[in-house]
Design a protein around this motif. Structure first.
Motif, PDB file in Angstrom:
ATOM      1  N   TYR A 173      36.238  42.110  44.491  1.00  0.00           N
ATOM      2  CA  TYR A 173      36.616  43.275  43.805  1.00  0.00           C
ATOM      3  C   TYR A 173      37.607  43.088  42.607  1.00  0.00           C
ATOM      4  O   TYR A 173      37.862  43.774  41.700  1.00  0.00           O
ATOM      5  CB  TYR A 173      36.309  44.521  43.998  1.00  0.00           C
ATOM      6  CG  TYR A 173      34.854  44.496  44.718  1.00  0.00           C
ATOM      7  CD1 TYR A 173      33.651  44.809  43.878  1.00  0.00           C
ATOM      8  CD2 TYR A 173      34.696  44.767  46.098  1.00  0.00           C
ATOM      9  CE1 TYR A 173      32.380  44.660  44.403  1.00  0.00           C
ATOM     10  CE2 TYR A 173      33.392  44.869  46.519  1.00  0.00           C
ATOM     11  CZ  TYR A 173      32.284  44.902  45.839  1.00  0.00           C
ATOM     12  OH  TYR A 173      31.156  44.998  46.217  1.00  0.00           O
ATOM     13  N   THR A 174      38.607  42.146  43.058  1.00  0.00           N
ATOM     14  CA  THR A 174      39.833  42.025  42.008  1.00  0.00           C
ATOM     15  C   THR A 174      39.652  40.564  41.306  1.00  0.00           C
ATOM     16  O   THR A 174      40.154  40.487  40.272  1.00  0.00           O
ATOM     17  CB  THR A 174      41.044  42.025  42.640  1.00  0.00           C
ATOM     18  OG1 THR A 174      41.334  41.058  43.834  1.00  0.00           O
ATOM     19  CG2 THR A 174      41.294  43.571  43.084  1.00  0.00           C
ATOM     20  N   SER A 175      39.103  39.362  41.885  1.00  0.00           N
ATOM     21  CA  SER A 175      39.261  38.245  41.511  1.00  0.00           C
ATOM     22  C   SER A 175      37.920  37.391  41.378  1.00  0.00           C
ATOM     23  O   SER A 175      37.597  36.751  40.552  1.00  0.00           O
ATOM     24  CB  SER A 175      40.254  37.542  42.148  1.00  0.00           C
ATOM     25  OG  SER A 175      41.352  38.127  42.332  1.00  0.00           O
ATOM     26  N   PRO A 189      32.627  38.192  38.755  1.00  0.00           N
ATOM     27  CA  PRO A 189      32.965  38.222  37.361  1.00  0.00           C
ATOM     28  C   PRO A 189      33.189  39.761  37.009  1.00  0.00           C
ATOM     29  O   PRO A 189      32.954  40.648  37.466  1.00  0.00           O
ATOM     30  CB  PRO A 189      31.437  38.015  36.676  1.00  0.00           C
ATOM     31  CG  PRO A 189      30.449  37.896  37.798  1.00  0.00           C
ATOM     32  CD  PRO A 189      31.140  37.746  39.224  1.00  0.00           C
ATOM     33  N   GLN A 190      34.105  39.714  35.973  1.00  0.00           N
ATOM     34  CA  GLN A 190      34.677  41.157  35.647  1.00  0.00           C
ATOM     35  C   GLN A 190      33.774  42.284  35.723  1.00  0.00           C
ATOM     36  O   GLN A 190      34.033  43.184  36.129  1.00  0.00           O
ATOM     37  CB  GLN A 190      35.264  41.027  34.296  1.00  0.00           C
ATOM     38  CG  GLN A 190      36.370  41.886  33.683  1.00  0.00           C
ATOM     39  CD  GLN A 190      37.555  41.832  34.237  1.00  0.00           C
ATOM     40  OE1 GLN A 190      37.982  40.730  34.341  1.00  0.00           O
ATOM     41  NE2 GLN A 190      37.892  43.044  34.832  1.00  0.00           N
ATOM     42  N   GLU A 191      32.453  42.045  35.158  1.00  0.00           N
ATOM     43  CA  GLU A 191      31.435  43.000  34.995  1.00  0.00           C
ATOM     44  C   GLU A 191      31.101  43.871  36.404  1.00  0.00           C
ATOM     45  O   GLU A 191      30.548  44.690  36.466  1.00  0.00           O
ATOM     46  CB  GLU A 191      30.287  42.759  34.008  1.00  0.00           C
ATOM     47  CG  GLU A 191      29.614  41.663  34.468  1.00  0.00           C
ATOM     48  CD  GLU A 191      30.005  40.226  34.186  1.00  0.00           C
ATOM     49  OE1 GLU A 191      31.280  40.154  33.775  1.00  0.00           O
ATOM     50  OE2 GLU A 191      29.120  39.254  34.232  1.00  0.00           O
ATOM     51  N   ARG A 197      33.155  43.814  39.061  1.00  0.00           N
ATOM     52  CA  ARG A 197      34.135  44.312  39.912  1.00  0.00           C
ATOM     53  C   ARG A 197      34.057  45.720  39.897  1.00  0.00           C
ATOM     54  O   ARG A 197      33.956  46.532  38.952  1.00  0.00           O
ATOM     55  CB  ARG A 197      35.520  43.819  39.456  1.00  0.00           C
ATOM     56  CG  ARG A 197      35.371  42.150  39.348  1.00  0.00           C
ATOM     57  CD  ARG A 197      36.934  41.917  38.962  1.00  0.00           C
ATOM     58  NE  ARG A 197      36.707  40.296  38.886  1.00  0.00           N
ATOM     59  CZ  ARG A 197      37.593  39.424  38.159  1.00  0.00           C
ATOM     60  NH1 ARG A 197      38.686  40.125  37.589  1.00  0.00           N
ATOM     61  NH2 ARG A 197      37.667  38.111  38.129  1.00  0.00           N
TER      62      ARG A 197
END
Ligand code: GSH
Length: 202
Positions: free
Chosen positions: A113-115, A118-120, A122
């Protein structure tokens, strides 16, 4: 010669670290965890999980990175990574299972959830919850190391390797608040074998 399937930027780094500690020859068969090859019929015949790492040692085919580490340490017990007696062996199992069941799920949750995702995808609240859960585990580790440099027999064993490898991102996971565990983690990662393996991986 043993074969380890995987790449250093995966859990294959764990058995590679073990092999380097033991000074045994090995072939690293490069296989990316996200590629098609790990889902090919030929590879699934070795590791039905479709994951890396896999160890092949003659007719022994083994999955689960921490189990591979235990096997190698025991096979080459003269090097001292294995327990000297039944009690040490029991504590090596204890710490390895602790790493797999208490520490790794939370460390994995934080990383996803940090890395990793993909950003969306997390979810910061899930990353924060993982860090919160790890605090209790790190307190246990810190307490175990209050009068000792290592987890079992006060020498570096596969118990240290397995726990340290699972907690590879110890500082980012909040480990700096636990001085005994932090010093131990540094000690493990300062070892020449660890430096070689994690240095190469970049
Ligand atoms: N518990 C297993 C986990 C193995 C694992 O999740 N490997 C990842 C790479 S670090 C993988 O191959 N992922 C591909 C997938 O799950 O499809 C172990 O420690 O060996």
């Amino acid at each position: 010669m043993i074969k380890i399937y995987g790449i250093l930027k995966s859990r294959a780094v764990r058995p590679v670290w073990t092999a380097e500690e033991l000074g045994i020859p090995y072939e690293l068969v490069p296989m990316h965890y996200a590629g098609d090859e790990v889902k090919s019929a030929a590879y699934l015949a070795l590791n039905p999980n479709g994951q890396v790492p896999t160890l092949v040692d003659g007719d022994l085919v083994l999955f689960e990175s921490l189990a591979i580490d235990l096997y190698l340490a025991k096979q080459h017990r003269a090097f001292g990574l294995w327990g000297a007696d039944d009690h040490e062996e029991a504590r090596i199992f204890q710490w390895t299972l602790w790493a797999a069941t208490e520490a790794e799920p939370l460390a994995r949750q934080w990383f996803r959830y940090t890395s990793f995702l993909p950003q969306e995808s997390r979810i910061p609240a899930l990353a924060a919850a993982a860090l919160e859960g790890l605090r209790a585990r790190f307190a246990v580790l810190d307490h175990a190391l209050r009068d000792a440099d290592y987890l079992v027999g006060n020498r570096f064993t596969v118990a240290d390797l397995n726990v340290a490898a699972v907690l590879q991102r110890f500082v980012q996971l909040g480990g700096a608040d636990y001085p005994n565990a932090l010093a131990w983690h540094r000690r493990c990662f300062e070892r020449p074998a660890a430096q070689r393996v994690f240095g190469e991986r970049g």
